[in-house]
Each structure stands twice: as structure tokens, then as C-alpha cells.
Motif scaffolding. Structure first.
Motif, mmCIF file in Angstrom:
data_model
loop_
_atom_site.group_PDB
_atom_site.id
_atom_site.type_symbol
_atom_site.label_atom_id
_atom_site.label_comp_id
_atom_site.label_asym_id
_atom_site.label_seq_id
_atom_site.Cartn_x
_atom_site.Cartn_y
_atom_site.Cartn_z
ATOM 1 N N GLU A 251 0.837 -1.211 0.000
ATOM 2 C CA GLU A 251 0.000 0.000 0.000
ATOM 3 C C GLU A 251 0.864 1.250 0.000
ATOM 4 N N GLN A 252 1.935 1.187 0.779
ATOM 5 C CA GLN A 252 2.807 2.365 0.914
ATOM 6 C C GLN A 252 3.474 2.714 -0.417
ATOM 7 N N ASP A 253 3.807 1.706 -1.206
ATOM 8 C CA ASP A 253 4.381 1.966 -2.530
ATOM 9 C C ASP A 253 3.375 2.711 -3.411
ATOM 10 N N VAL A 254 2.127 2.261 -3.383
ATOM 11 C CA VAL A 254 1.096 2.909 -4.195
ATOM 12 C C VAL A 254 0.894 4.347 -3.741
ATOM 13 N N ALA A 255 0.841 4.537 -2.438
ATOM 14 C CA ALA A 255 0.651 5.894 -1.909
ATOM 15 C C ALA A 255 1.796 6.806 -2.334
ATOM 16 N N ALA A 256 3.027 6.290 -2.307
ATOM 17 C CA ALA A 256 4.182 7.097 -2.723
ATOM 18 C C ALA A 256 4.075 7.463 -4.200
ATOM 19 N N TRP A 257 3.605 6.534 -5.042
ATOM 20 C CA TRP A 257 3.423 6.792 -6.462
ATOM 21 C C TRP A 257 2.370 7.873 -6.692
ATOM 22 N N SER A 415 -5.716 -7.906 -15.773
ATOM 23 C CA SER A 415 -6.527 -6.874 -16.417
ATOM 24 C C SER A 415 -7.294 -6.060 -15.380
ATOM 25 N N LYS A 416 -7.710 -6.708 -14.299
ATOM 26 C CA LYS A 416 -8.402 -5.996 -13.214
ATOM 27 C C LYS A 416 -7.427 -5.103 -12.454
ATOM 28 N N VAL A 417 -6.218 -5.586 -12.242
ATOM 29 C CA VAL A 417 -5.180 -4.780 -11.592
ATOM 30 C C VAL A 417 -4.942 -3.494 -12.383
ATOM 31 N N ARG A 418 -4.949 -3.610 -13.704
ATOM 32 C CA ARG A 418 -4.757 -2.440 -14.564
ATOM 33 C C ARG A 418 -5.925 -1.469 -14.464
ATOM 34 N N SER A 419 -7.142 -1.981 -14.582
ATOM 35 C CA SER A 419 -8.309 -1.089 -14.602
ATOM 36 C C SER A 419 -8.552 -0.438 -13.242
ATOM 37 N N GLU A 420 -8.255 -1.171 -12.180
ATOM 38 C CA GLU A 420 -8.447 -0.596 -10.843
ATOM 39 C C GLU A 420 -7.457 0.532 -10.573
ATOM 40 N N LEU A 421 -6.270 0.478 -11.198
ATOM 41 C CA LEU A 421 -5.310 1.573 -11.019
ATOM 42 C C LEU A 421 -5.868 2.866 -11.590
ATOM 43 N N ILE A 422 -6.536 2.779 -12.726
ATOM 44 C CA ILE A 422 -7.150 3.978 -13.307
ATOM 45 C C ILE A 422 -8.174 4.565 -12.348
ATOM 46 N N LYS A 423 -9.025 3.722 -11.796
ATOM 47 C CA LYS A 423 -10.058 4.194 -10.868
ATOM 48 C C LYS A 423 -9.443 4.852 -9.642
ATOM 49 N N ALA A 424 -8.439 4.190 -9.062
ATOM 50 C CA ALA A 424 -7.826 4.721 -7.841
ATOM 51 C C ALA A 424 -7.075 6.018 -8.105
ATOM 52 N N ALA A 425 -6.312 6.044 -9.200
ATOM 53 C CA ALA A 425 -5.543 7.253 -9.520
ATOM 54 C C ALA A 425 -6.463 8.443 -9.775
ATOM 55 N N GLU A 426 -7.578 8.196 -10.437
ATOM 56 C CA GLU A 426 -8.492 9.303 -10.726
ATOM 57 C C GLU A 426 -9.185 9.809 -9.470
ATOM 58 N N GLY A 431 -9.257 14.800 -6.542
ATOM 59 C CA GLY A 431 -9.323 15.260 -5.165
ATOM 60 C C GLY A 431 -10.387 14.588 -4.323
ATOM 61 N N ARG A 432 -10.874 13.437 -4.773
ATOM 62 C CA ARG A 432 -11.928 12.768 -4.007
ATOM 63 C C ARG A 432 -11.353 11.892 -2.890
ATOM 64 N N LYS A 433 -10.099 11.490 -3.024
ATOM 65 C CA LYS A 433 -9.439 10.703 -1.997
ATOM 66 C C LYS A 433 -7.993 11.159 -1.848
ATOM 67 N N SER A 434 -7.432 10.940 -0.670
ATOM 68 C CA SER A 434 -6.011 11.198 -0.459
ATOM 69 C C SER A 434 -5.215 10.062 -1.090
ATOM 70 N N TYR A 442 -7.023 0.560 -3.601
ATOM 71 C CA TYR A 442 -6.443 -0.099 -4.763
ATOM 72 C C TYR A 442 -5.778 -1.414 -4.378
ATOM 73 N N PHE A 443 -5.037 -1.398 -3.286
ATOM 74 C CA PHE A 443 -4.342 -2.610 -2.850
ATOM 75 C C PHE A 443 -5.335 -3.726 -2.551
ATOM 76 N N ALA A 444 -6.430 -3.367 -1.889
ATOM 77 C CA ALA A 444 -7.464 -4.374 -1.581
ATOM 78 C C ALA A 444 -8.082 -4.925 -2.851
ATOM 79 N N ALA A 445 -8.332 -4.043 -3.830
ATOM 80 C CA ALA A 445 -8.914 -4.474 -5.096
ATOM 81 C C ALA A 445 -7.973 -5.412 -5.843
ATOM 82 N N CYS A 446 -6.681 -5.122 -5.784
ATOM 83 C CA CYS A 446 -5.683 -5.982 -6.431
ATOM 84 C C CYS A 446 -5.612 -7.352 -5.764
ATOM 85 N N GLN A 447 -5.661 -7.358 -4.439
ATOM 86 C CA GLN A 447 -5.646 -8.635 -3.719
ATOM 87 C C GLN A 447 -6.825 -9.502 -4.131
#
Length: 452
Positions: A251-257, A415-426, A431-434, A442-447
Motif C-alpha cells: 500500500e505504501q508503494d502505491v501511496a508514494a506513487w 486486467s483488473k489490476v490495470r483497470s483498478e489503477l485507473i479508478k484509484a488514480a483518478e 481530489g476525491r481521496k487522499s 487499490y491494494f485491496a482491489a488488487c488482492q
């Protein structure tokens, strides 16, 4: 023998097959149906994956079914190359079926689950692990080791990118890598320097912020939703997208990105969120670098010619920021052999021919990416007349000198890992989420996507 049906089964040369498969519910049912495949294959595949036809009559009539995706141009090239094989092996003919990319994997899942899988089929790294883990694909390693499938002229990291759990599940049929495409005409107009391979991420963002300030065009598309960029960045941090049967990041890696690109937006290096979204969801012909809405786009390097068709500006391409050894020789797609085919040896020989025969290579060209065989690639590149393709080949060849080892083939659920990244990044972009909250989701969705 197992054959892929065509729109008219009595016409084995049918060239185009389209089927309207869509919807997540149907997709789940199709994938669930694949559970029955290992049982079916136990009866269908006699003995080992290796050559079971050694004592068979080499002149007996053989018809192989082959299934691939692509447009009419690819269909024509593929059919011509297969005709060359038949010319050299008159006893072997082909039942050819192809369709557009959309719906292709739904159709392949249906055929495979129904016991009617093509003898040879095209596949990509989104699905290779899924099909290999269900014993759909023939293990080609013994053919490689015996020389019946000659991969000696392939970059090692390229053919290795077809290995799943120690088995060679597919032959890389073209090489590609990540490319940062920039608008050279725009930069020259304002006497601005071009981005360079090896530039750090922080330096790239500073460069893009300066482009925005001077040229009044956002310097770079925000790639926080782009799995290719995230994957390269992870590898530069000593992580990866996947590790064995788990995620290779935290999770921390994603947050840093996400935080890195939140800072880039604040610095004015990227477009506004609505324009970033446009770049996230449009096809290659409408990427921001060609619509004039950003100075760069994050794409696959072999997409340069397609991008160039949609702009009068001169484009350039470099590696993604950071250490370029984090990039690798990625298979643009593969050809795999169905494990239950009655004609394993012949099917493998066809793939060997398409990969290594100079005449076949001349016909196929670069339609599926740079030829995997380096000798063939040089011959093809020397014969290419299109300036944009020559540029793409030159860049990929140069980047190839800097490649590191390939990662493992993505897990089922990629393919789900890819599409969920778009949702989380957006969620962060708008500005809807920190970054932290979006990373957690995103991490939970990937798991869940990989079944961890």
C-alpha cells in the motif's frame, strides 16, 4: 483434432469472425467454465507435453486450426505466411479464424471451455498465466531444449517472458517496451530541451513544469493511472508488480506513487484532471501528445507510427524516467499451442517457422511488433521504408542494450489490476481521496483480483 469454428464451418478459409461477447457476468461464467479444462485435458493429452508424434507418418494430411486477433491487414499477412508453410509442407493446411481484439478472449474462453480450442492461438500477457495454470497451453520447454523450437536468436529476457511456473507457455511473437513519446516540434519552437533516457522522475517533472510555463502546454500527461509507468517505477525501487503468486508491492508503494504525481499536478507539470482523464480513456490515436493537450504521452514504443499518423508534428521517444534497466523486452503477444491438440509437433513447427523463417518474416514484417529473432529483426528493419517505423525500430534497438531481466508473466487478474489503477488514480487526481486512502482501496482491489 480440435478446431476453432468459423462463421461457416464448411468454409475453412473464412477470414473474419466477430462475436458479440460482453458483460462482466458472462465473463465470469466463461472463466468459471475453464475449471473443467484440466479434467478434459487428462483424456485429450496422451503422455507428456513433448512430441507424441515422433513415429507418425510425416506426410499424413494435417489440418490445424489457428485463431488470432487483429485487423484485416494482419489477417492478410498471417494468411500469406501460413500459405508459405503449406507450400513447403503440402500435407499441412489451416482452418483460419480471426476477429477484432474486442471480445477475442471471451471467444477463446468459450472455445477452450467447450473442448473446441484452436490448435494454435494468439494470446497476450494479460491471460497467459491464466491459461497456463489451467493446463490449456502446451509446455514448449522440451521443444526449445531439443532445438525443434529455435529460440537461440531471441533475447533471453524476451523468450523468458513466456515462462509460467517453469513451463514455456507461449512464444513471444514480437518485442515491445515502454516509450515516453514527446512533441519535438513543440519543444523546438520554444527552444526547450527534449527529455532524455536516464532522467530521474523528479527531473522529468521539473522539466515538464518548465515546458508548461514556457510553451503554455502541459509538459506531460499524468501517468499515475498507467500501469506501465507504475510497473517500471516499482522495479526501480527494487519491487515489482507481482512476486510469485502475490503482489510485489505494498500500500505504501502505491501511496508514494500517487503522492509523486499529486506533487507534479500541483507544480503545473500536468494537465488538469478532466484532460488527464481524457488521456486515460482514449485510444492511441487520441493520446494527448498528438491532440496538443500535453507535451508527452506514456505508450508502448511500437505505437510511434500510429501516433505519427494523427499529428503533423515531429515526435521523439525515449525510455521512461529513471534507470532504463527497469524496462525489459516485453512480448507484444504470443502464439501458444493447445495442450490437447492431436498434432503437437506440427503445431510447434508452424510457430517455429513463423518465428524464424526469413520468407515468413518478410511477409509478416513488424505488424506484431519487432521480430523476436534478432537476425530476422535486422533483415526486416533494413527493408522497412516507413520513416516512423524506422525510428521506432531504432529506438527499441537502442533501448534493448539497456534492458534488465524480464519480470514474471502477470498473474491471473492482471486486467483488473490495470483497470483498478485507473479508478484509484483518478480518485486522487480529482481530489476525491487522499493518496493513502486511494492506495488502500487499490491494494485491496488488487488482492481480490489475483485471489490473494
Amino acid at each position: 483434432m480440435h478446431r476453432a469454428p468459423s462463421p461457416r464451418a464448411v468454409e475453412p478459409t473464412t477470414r473474419h469472425h466477430r462475436t458479440a461477447f460482453s458483460g462482466p457476468g458472462l465473463r465470469r461464467r466463461l472463466l468459471a467454465a475453464l475449471v473443467v479444462i484440466p479434467l478434459a485435458l487428462t483424456a485429450a493429452a496422451c503422455g507428456d507435453d513433448g512430441g507424441s508424434e515422433a513415429a507418425a507418418d510425416p506426410n499424413k494430411p494435417v489440418e490445424l486450426s489457428i485463431f488470432w486477433w487483429g485487423a484485416e491487414g494482419r489477417a492478410k499477412l498471417t494468411e500469406d505466411a501460413l500459405a508459405l508453410y503449406t507450400k513447403k509442407h503440402p500435407n499441412v493446411t489451416f482452418k483460419k479464424t480471426w476477429q477484432a481484439n474486442q471480445g477475442y478472449f471471451d471467444k477463446l474462453a468459450t472455445l477452450t471451455a467447450g473442448g473446441d480450442a484452436p490448435d494454435i492461438f494468439q494470446i497476450d500477457d494479460n491471460y497467459l498465466t491464466e491459461y497456463a495454470s489451467r493446463n490449456v497451453t502446451l509446455d514448449l520447454m522440451s521443444y526449445k531444449d531439443s532445438g525443434k523450437l529455435d529460440l537461440s536468436k531471441f533475447p533471453e529476457s524476451l523468450w523468458n517472458y513466456g515462462v509460467v511456473e517453469g513451463k514455456l507457455a507461449g512464444v513471444a511473437f514480437g518485442e515491445n517496451t515502454q516509450g515516453l513519446v514527446f512533441n519535438k516540434t513543440l519543444l523546438d519552437k520554444f527552444s526547450l530541451p527534449a527529455p532524455t533516457t536516464g532522467q530521474s522522475w523528479e527531473d522529468h517533472i521539473a522539466w515538464a513544469a518548465n515546458v508548461s510555463k514556457v510553451a503554455k502546454v502541459p509538459g506531460t500527461q499524468d501517468p499515475s493511472a498507467d500501469y506501465k509507468a507504475f510497473w517500471v517505477w516499482l522495479r526501480q525501487q527494487g519491487k515489482d508488480l507481482y512476486k510469485d503468486k502475490a503482489l510485489g508491492f505494498t500500500e505504501q508503494d502505491v501511496a508514494a506513487w500517487f503522492t509523486l504525481w499529486q506533487g507534479a499536478r500541483s507544480a503545473g507539470a500536468t494537465p488538469t484532471p478532466d484532460v488527464i482523464h481524457e488521456g486515460n480513456v482514449t485510444d492511441i490515436s487520441k493520446q494527448l501528445v498528438v491532440t496538443g493537450k500535453a507535451g508527452t504521452s506514456w505508450v508502448w514504443a511500437n505505437q510511434m507510427p500510429e501516433l505519427k499518423k494523427n499529428t503533423k508534428d515531429e515526435l521523439g521517444v525515449v525510455a521512461y524516467p529513471g534507470d532504463p534497466s527497469a524496462q525489459w523486452a516485453r512480448a507484444s503477444m504470443y502464439f501458444s499451442v493447445f495442450r490437447g491438440t492431436d498434432n503437437k509437433d506440427v503445431a510447434v513447427d508452424v510457430i517455429n517457422f513463423l518465428s524464424n523463417d526469413p520468407e515468413a518474416a518478410k511477409v509478416l514484417g513488424t505488424d506484431r511488433g519487432l521480430p523476436s529473432n534478432l537476425d530476422i529483426r535486422k533483415a526486416v528493419s533494413d527493408s522497412v521504408s516507413d520513416a516512423n517505423m524506422k525510428q521506432s525500430i531504432a529506438v527499441q534497438t537502442e533501448l534493448g542494450t539497456k534492458f534488465g531481466a524480464s519480470p514474471q508473466v502477470p498473474l491471473k487478474g492482471h486486467s483488473k489490476v490495470r483497470s483498478e489503477l485507473i479508478k484509484a488514480a483518478e480518485e486522487v487526481q480529482f481530489g476525491r481521496k487522499s493518496p493513502a486512502d486511494a492506495a488502500k482501496a487499490y491494494f485491496a482491489a488488487c488482492q481480490a483480483a489475483i485471489g490473494a
